[in-house]
Write a protein that holds these residues in place. Structure first.
Motif, PDB file in Angstrom:
ATOM      1  N   ARG A 405       5.616   7.079  -5.118  1.00 18.70           N
ATOM      2  CA  ARG A 405       5.301   6.747  -3.625  1.00 18.70           C
ATOM      3  C   ARG A 405       3.921   6.012  -3.510  1.00 18.70           C
ATOM      4  O   ARG A 405       3.791   5.104  -2.601  1.00 18.70           O
ATOM      5  N   ASN A 406       2.996   6.553  -4.087  1.00 18.15           N
ATOM      6  CA  ASN A 406       1.448   6.014  -3.948  1.00 18.15           C
ATOM      7  C   ASN A 406       1.626   4.521  -4.651  1.00 18.15           C
ATOM      8  O   ASN A 406       0.920   3.857  -4.208  1.00 18.15           O
ATOM      9  N   GLN A 407       2.206   4.346  -5.660  1.00 14.68           N
ATOM     10  CA  GLN A 407       2.334   3.092  -6.122  1.00 14.68           C
ATOM     11  C   GLN A 407       2.972   2.170  -5.261  1.00 14.68           C
ATOM     12  O   GLN A 407       2.689   0.786  -5.239  1.00 14.68           O
ATOM     13  N   LEU A 408       4.235   2.579  -4.480  1.00 15.44           N
ATOM     14  CA  LEU A 408       4.895   1.692  -3.635  1.00 15.44           C
ATOM     15  C   LEU A 408       3.759   1.502  -2.474  1.00 15.44           C
ATOM     16  O   LEU A 408       3.875   0.203  -2.229  1.00 15.44           O
ATOM     17  N   LEU A 409       3.113   2.311  -2.043  1.00 19.74           N
ATOM     18  CA  LEU A 409       2.331   2.054  -0.990  1.00 19.74           C
ATOM     19  C   LEU A 409       1.286   1.198  -1.204  1.00 19.74           C
ATOM     20  O   LEU A 409       1.101   0.105  -0.576  1.00 19.74           O
ATOM     21  N   LYS A 410       0.584   1.378  -2.560  1.00 18.85           N
ATOM     22  CA  LYS A 410      -0.448   0.416  -2.941  1.00 18.85           C
ATOM     23  C   LYS A 410      -0.043  -0.960  -2.997  1.00 18.85           C
ATOM     24  O   LYS A 410      -0.383  -1.994  -2.430  1.00 18.85           O
ATOM     25  N   GLU A 411       1.310  -1.258  -3.669  1.00 20.90           N
ATOM     26  CA  GLU A 411       1.884  -2.439  -3.739  1.00 20.90           C
ATOM     27  C   GLU A 411       2.266  -3.229  -2.215  1.00 20.90           C
ATOM     28  O   GLU A 411       1.934  -4.288  -1.911  1.00 20.90           O
ATOM     29  N   LEU A 412       2.865  -2.672  -1.366  1.00 21.97           N
ATOM     30  CA  LEU A 412       3.080  -2.987  -0.175  1.00 21.97           C
ATOM     31  C   LEU A 412       2.138  -3.388   0.752  1.00 21.97           C
ATOM     32  O   LEU A 412       2.000  -4.111   1.627  1.00 21.97           O
ATOM     33  N   SER A 413       1.132  -2.203   0.418  1.00 25.46           N
ATOM     34  CA  SER A 413      -0.218  -2.738   1.256  1.00 25.46           C
ATOM     35  C   SER A 413      -0.649  -3.998   0.985  1.00 25.46           C
ATOM     36  O   SER A 413      -1.509  -4.691   1.657  1.00 25.46           O
ATOM     37  N   ASN A 414      -0.744  -4.602  -0.305  1.00 22.91           N
ATOM     38  CA  ASN A 414      -1.150  -6.022  -0.319  1.00 22.91           C
ATOM     39  C   ASN A 414      -0.503  -6.835   0.474  1.00 22.91           C
ATOM     40  O   ASN A 414       0.692  -7.237   0.337  1.00 22.91           O
ATOM     41  N   GLY A 415      -0.908  -7.614   1.167  1.00 18.45           N
ATOM     42  CA  GLY A 415      -0.609  -8.470   2.201  1.00 18.45           C
ATOM     43  C   GLY A 415      -0.006  -7.874   3.313  1.00 18.45           C
ATOM     44  O   GLY A 415       0.512  -8.468   4.495  1.00 18.45           O
ATOM     45  N   HIS A 416       0.051  -6.308   3.436  1.00 19.00           N
ATOM     46  CA  HIS A 416       0.268  -5.828   4.895  1.00 19.00           C
ATOM     47  C   HIS A 416      -0.479  -4.381   4.895  1.00 19.00           C
ATOM     48  O   HIS A 416       0.056  -3.447   4.654  1.00 19.00           O
ATOM     49  N   PRO A 417      -1.796  -4.487   4.976  1.00 24.74           N
ATOM     50  CA  PRO A 417      -2.712  -3.334   5.105  1.00 24.74           C
ATOM     51  C   PRO A 417      -2.228  -2.201   6.030  1.00 24.74           C
ATOM     52  O   PRO A 417      -2.781  -1.105   5.737  1.00 24.74           O
ATOM     53  N   GLU A 418      -1.642  -2.489   7.098  1.00 26.10           N
ATOM     54  CA  GLU A 418      -1.262  -1.359   8.133  1.00 26.10           C
ATOM     55  C   GLU A 418       0.184  -0.906   7.620  1.00 26.10           C
ATOM     56  O   GLU A 418       0.663  -0.358   8.666  1.00 26.10           O
ATOM     57  N   ILE A 419       0.742  -1.151   6.318  1.00 26.25           N
ATOM     58  CA  ILE A 419       2.310  -0.930   6.303  1.00 26.25           C
ATOM     59  C   ILE A 419       2.513   0.485   6.405  1.00 26.25           C
ATOM     60  O   ILE A 419       3.314   1.157   6.955  1.00 26.25           O
ATOM     61  N   GLU A 420       1.568   1.498   6.077  1.00 33.13           N
ATOM     62  CA  GLU A 420       1.681   3.077   6.263  1.00 33.13           C
ATOM     63  C   GLU A 420       1.930   3.445   7.636  1.00 33.13           C
ATOM     64  O   GLU A 420       2.532   4.476   7.778  1.00 33.13           O
ATOM     65  N   SER A 421       1.550   2.806   8.644  1.00 32.41           N
ATOM     66  CA  SER A 421       1.611   3.061   9.975  1.00 32.41           C
ATOM     67  C   SER A 421       3.016   2.446  10.762  1.00 32.41           C
ATOM     68  O   SER A 421       3.399   2.789  11.652  1.00 32.41           O
ATOM     69  N   THR A 422       3.653   1.612   9.749  1.00 35.85           N
ATOM     70  CA  THR A 422       4.855   0.961  10.276  1.00 35.85           C
ATOM     71  C   THR A 422       6.239   1.879  10.317  1.00 35.85           C
ATOM     72  O   THR A 422       6.327   2.470   9.496  1.00 35.85           O
ATOM     73  N   PHE A 423       7.125   1.638  10.725  1.00 30.12           N
ATOM     74  CA  PHE A 423       8.470   2.043  10.894  1.00 30.12           C
ATOM     75  C   PHE A 423       9.019   1.673   9.649  1.00 30.12           C
ATOM     76  O   PHE A 423       9.629   2.740   8.975  1.00 30.12           O
ATOM     77  N   PHE A 424       8.877   0.589   9.060  1.00 29.74           N
ATOM     78  CA  PHE A 424       9.383   0.314   7.795  1.00 29.74           C
ATOM     79  C   PHE A 424       8.953   1.149   6.597  1.00 29.74           C
ATOM     80  O   PHE A 424       9.764   2.129   5.814  1.00 29.74           O
ATOM     81  N   TRP A 425       7.659   1.530   6.622  1.00 31.75           N
ATOM     82  CA  TRP A 425       7.271   2.533   5.405  1.00 31.75           C
ATOM     83  C   TRP A 425       7.660   4.057   5.848  1.00 31.75           C
ATOM     84  O   TRP A 425       7.918   4.725   4.913  1.00 31.75           O
ATOM     85  N   ARG A 426       7.869   4.517   7.059  1.00 32.20           N
ATOM     86  CA  ARG A 426       8.308   5.703   7.481  1.00 32.20           C
ATOM     87  C   ARG A 426       9.853   5.993   6.989  1.00 32.20           C
ATOM     88  O   ARG A 426      10.079   6.991   6.762  1.00 32.20           O
ATOM     89  N   VAL A 427      10.435   4.658   6.994  1.00 31.72           N
ATOM     90  CA  VAL A 427      11.864   5.032   6.675  1.00 31.72           C
ATOM     91  C   VAL A 427      12.466   4.400   5.011  1.00 31.72           C
ATOM     92  O   VAL A 427      12.991   4.935   4.389  1.00 31.72           O
ATOM     93  N   TRP A 428      11.889   3.333   4.690  1.00 33.43           N
ATOM     94  CA  TRP A 428      12.419   2.661   3.515  1.00 33.43           C
ATOM     95  C   TRP A 428      12.275   3.276   2.385  1.00 33.43           C
ATOM     96  O   TRP A 428      13.179   3.610   1.408  1.00 33.43           O
ATOM     97  N   PRO A 429      11.105   4.367   2.105  1.00 35.31           N
ATOM     98  CA  PRO A 429      10.946   4.940   0.704  1.00 35.31           C
ATOM     99  C   PRO A 429      11.966   5.855   0.549  1.00 35.31           C
ATOM    100  O   PRO A 429      12.409   6.032  -0.386  1.00 35.31           O
ATOM    101  N   PHE A 430      12.359   6.502   1.544  1.00 32.58           N
ATOM    102  CA  PHE A 430      13.088   7.679   1.555  1.00 32.58           C
ATOM    103  C   PHE A 430      14.519   7.010   1.539  1.00 32.58           C
ATOM    104  O   PHE A 430      15.494   7.480   0.792  1.00 32.58           O
ATOM    105  N   TYR A 431      14.736   6.005   2.417  1.00 27.02           N
ATOM    106  CA  TYR A 431      16.150   5.337   2.445  1.00 27.02           C
ATOM    107  C   TYR A 431      16.418   4.775   1.039  1.00 27.02           C
ATOM    108  O   TYR A 431      17.673   4.866   0.766  1.00 27.02           O
ATOM    109  N   VAL A 432      15.477   3.941   0.593  1.00 23.09           N
ATOM    110  CA  VAL A 432      16.021   3.317  -0.717  1.00 23.09           C
ATOM    111  C   VAL A 432      15.944   4.381  -1.845  1.00 23.09           C
ATOM    112  O   VAL A 432      16.635   4.017  -2.963  1.00 23.09           O
TER     113      VAL A 432
END
Length: 449
Positions: A405-432
């Motif tokens: 999960r930390n690796q995913l967050l770090k990668e997705l934060s590149n280009g989207h620093p606020e990703i952790e507070s988005t609906f996408f991040w709250r849903v997609w890791p569990f969803y995928v």
């Protein structure tokens, strides 16, 4: 590595290249034919739902793994984890994806050759080259082999030039031309008698068809095929993205472009089918099934163009120019899968890798043309109906379970620093991790029983 890895120079370059991969014959040949054969609007509705609840999360898995690993599909999956078992599993899935990509391109190149032949035929008629028109209009081994070879050579030439000068440059030229031709033809078909009935069949769903297992399997296979999922294409394109690019936004844009183009292609093909029917051309049998099936655009539409007199030759020229461009944009992305493996794992130069990979695939295409009845539909079914969804499950598992999960967050934060507070991040890791692979497997199993 033998050479420095390429990179897309801009977001629009990536979007057009990824859309070029997704927006190909799968949208203009496959989607409308599947829709016409599976209830029209009912198929459209199921396809759109599956594109966003299954295909988009799977697309994000490929893009994320690709940019994280910065490598071809085999290297990327086999090096995600230090575990020897997971390395072997990644190697197996990577080889599976490479194999499916090779065999998809082997039949795709044949269909692309048909499109080129259908483009040359009206051009030859307009130029009064009757002998050439008759030969190109035949279904001979030599005609199919030559046309397939020409499309294969064009694909090899573009891929040999690299990411920015080859894939990106040609995608940005071909995609606008593709869209303009499509819009022009839709405008013309809408003026013809019967078009309104086709539009109604395409846009007003029969809700009783929504639970049809065959329809659901076809829609899922179409969603995965048209988005080029499960074969490493989007993974390798993701590896060429910049760290500053916003992956969730780009993935959503690609999905919207793909589904939007598929929908738009349906606005051409479905009304055209009913226009042909209004002109006395046999389209459906007594059970309401398409007579031509996958051969729809080679039987019904040419007959329609023939009925249009002098304008018909120009319409045929425009339509099959559209189809040839669509075929080429997707073939480019498919060939990049084996080429990236050859360059990065075998230390080949890109031109050599393109020539060798394209040459091997062309040999497989020739074998399929030679034994067409035995191999063509079998290869399509094994790769697109079975291979792509199952590989899509595997890639979701790697993104959700092997990448932490930390690796995913770090990668997705590149280009989207606020990703952790988005609906996408709250849903997609569990969803995928849980929902997406489960839904794909349940849909797959239910549909093939």
């Amino acid at each position: 590595m033998a050479t420095e890895r390429g990179q897309f120079s801009s977001k629009i370059g990536f979007l057009l290249a990824a859309a070029g991969s997704a927006v190909g014959l799968g949208n203009i040949w496959g989607f409308p034919t599947q829709a016409a054969s599976n209830g029209g609007a009912a198929f459209l509705l199921v396809y759109l739902i599956l594109a966003f609840i299954l295909a988009y999360p799977a697309l994000m898995a490929e893009l994320t793994i690709g940019r994280y690993a910065r490598a071809n599909v085999i290297t990327a999956l086999s090096e995600l984890s230090p575990s020897p078992l997971l390395k072997r599993a990644g190697l197996a899935v990577g080889i599976g994806a490479l194999t499916v990509a090779v065999f998809i391109l082997s039949f795709y190149a044949i269909v692309a050759g048909w499109m080129l032949a259908e483009f040359i035929s009206p051009a030859a008629q307009l130029l009064q080259l009757d002998g050439l028109a008759r030969w190109v209009g035949s279904q001979s081994f030599s005609r199919n082999a030559l046309m397939c070879g020409v499309m294969s050579a064009l694909t090899i030439m573009i891929i040999a030039r690299g990411v920015e000068q080859g894939i990106e440059a040609w995608s940005t030229r071909l995609m606008p031309a593709l869209f303009l031709i499509l819009l022009g033809m839709i405008g013309y078909v809408f003026t013809q008698a019967g078009a309104l009935a086709g539009l109604r069949a395409y846009l007003v769903p029969d809700l009783t068809r929504l639970g049809d297992p065959a329809l659901i399997l076809s829609a899922m296979g179409q969603a995965f095929f048209s988005l080029s999922l499960g074969v490493g294409t989007m993974l390798i394109y993701g590896s060429y993205l910049r760290d500053t690019d916003n992956l969730p936004r780009l993935g959503a844009a690609v999905t919207l472009l793909d589904t939007g183009f598929a929908f738009t292609a349906g606005l051409l093909i479905l009304p055209a089918i009913y226009v042909a029917q209004a002109q006395g051309i046999s389209v459906f049998n007594t059970e309401g099934t398409l007579i031509a099936g996958p051969d729809l655009i080679f039987q019904v539409l040419p007959a329609l163009f023939d009925n249009m007199g002098a304008a018909g030759s120009w319409l045929a020229l425009a339509f099959f120019a559209l189809m040839s461009i669509a075929a080429l944009t997707s073939a480019i992305s498919l060939l990049e899968v084996p080429v990236s493996v050859a360059v990065e794992r075998c230390s080949m130069s890109r031109p050599t890798a393109a020539l060798l990979s394209g040459g091997v695939i062309f040999m497989i295409s020739l074998l399929i043309i030679w034994q067409f009845d035995a191999l063509f539909n079998t290869v399509i079914s094994l790769t697109t109906v079975y291979g792509q969804p199952l590989l899509g499950v595997a890639l979701c598992v790697f993104a959700g379970w092997v990448l932490h999960r930390n690796q995913l967050l770090k990668e997705l934060s590149n280009g989207h620093p606020e990703i952790e507070s988005t609906f996408f991040w709250r849903v997609w890791p569990f969803y995928v991790k849980f929902i997406c692979p489960s839904l794909i497997l349940i849909t797959f199993v239910q549909s093939v029983r």
